[in-house]
Design an enzyme around this catalytic site. Structure first.
Site, PDB file in Angstrom:
ATOM      1  N   HIS A   1       0.849  -1.190   0.000  1.00  0.00           N
ATOM      2  CA  HIS A   1       0.000   0.000   0.000  1.00  0.00           C
ATOM      3  C   HIS A   1       0.887   1.244   0.000  1.00  0.00           C
ATOM      4  CE1 HIS A   1      -3.605   2.279   0.366  1.00  0.00           C
ATOM      5  NE2 HIS A   1      -3.319   2.766   1.561  1.00  0.00           N
TER       6      HIS A   1
ATOM      7  N   HIS B   1      -3.578   8.921   0.727  1.00  0.00           N
ATOM      8  CA  HIS B   1      -3.525   7.621   0.060  1.00  0.00           C
ATOM      9  C   HIS B   1      -4.889   7.284  -0.514  1.00  0.00           C
ATOM     10  CE1 HIS B   1      -5.131   5.290   3.755  1.00  0.00           C
ATOM     11  NE2 HIS B   1      -5.098   6.555   4.102  1.00  0.00           N
TER      12      HIS B   1
ATOM     13  N   CYS C   1      -3.918   2.460  -5.574  1.00  0.00           N
ATOM     14  CA  CYS C   1      -3.098   3.377  -4.767  1.00  0.00           C
ATOM     15  C   CYS C   1      -1.723   3.618  -5.394  1.00  0.00           C
ATOM     16  CB  CYS C   1      -2.944   2.832  -3.348  1.00  0.00           C
ATOM     17  SG  CYS C   1      -2.102   1.229  -3.248  1.00  0.00           S
TER      18      CYS C   1
END
Length: 223
Positions: free
Chosen positions: A53, A65, A154
């Site tokens: 991530h 994010h 992301c």
């Protein structure tokens, strides 16, 4: 008297096993000071079980994010939306292809995992933009966005902000794996066999005969 001495000795032994009183405040200070080692525009990444991530550090202990989230579709209550995204919200966001670019604390972003700093710079095809430009790009994108596991995740968000071009190494690796799977002609025979077994088990009908013919044929032409 003997009972009193036994109690005191046991207390002394237990006390020797306990951490010193200053240990917990020290760890708290370390957590509070941790965000200050990041600079505005830095690219942060944390390893999850199946994926990595990514986020952009904005300063003041905030990380932008992109994360799948169904809640903005269901409510306009900003307080509820700003709460930490649960696994249920995340999964429903993936299925509905809805996400948010949100700013969370470093601690919430990391979720207990270690943070890698600007590690993607070594593999990126372009040089990073200035930190201020990176952060401004991220801030402009804050809010609800559409989501795609392969085409807008992301990693696409952070690479657009930091390098000026959206790309995803994780997506590229998955596509390469998928192509190698399709090119392997053994899968043609396997899918044909599974199709024949389904016809034997469920009987011959359009719902069984069509996939039995179509899937192996597609794999054969693509291989």
């Amino acid at each position: 008297m003997l009972d009193t001495l036994t109690f005191l000795l046991a207390h002394i032994k237990l006390s020797s096993l306990l951490p010193p009183p200053a240990a917990e405040p020290s760890r708290r200070r370390d957590r509070e000071e941790c965000p200050h080692r990041f600079r505005r525009g830095d690219l942060l990444e944390v390893r999850r079980t199946l994926f990595t991530h990514f986020g952009i550090y904005l300063g003041d202990d905030r990380v932008a994010h992109l994360i799948p989230d169904i809640l903005p579709v269901l409510t306009a209550d900003s307080r509820q939306i700003q709460e930490m995204v649960t696994n249920t919200r995340l999964l429903l966001g993936v299925l509905s292809k809805r996400a948010s670019v949100r700013a969370d604390s470093v601690e919430d972003f990391a979720y207990g995992a270690g943070i890698l700093l600007n590690a993607m710079d070594r593999a990126a095809r372009r040089s990073p933009l200035s930190g201020e430009e990176v952060a401004r790009r991220a801030e402009r994108l804050l809010g609800p966005v559409s989501y795609s596991l392969l085409w807008n995740n992301c990693e696409h968000f952070v690479t657009y902000c930091r390098y000026g071009s959206a790309q995803s190494l994780q997506t590229d690796q998955f596509c390469e794996w998928l192509k190698s799977l399709i090119r392997d002609q053994r899968n043609v025979a396997l899918t044909a066999l599974l199709g024949l077994l389904s016809m034997v088990w469920f009987g011959i009908s359009c719902s069984t005969a069509l996939p039995t013919l179509l899937i192996p044929f597609t794999l054969w032409m693509a291989s």
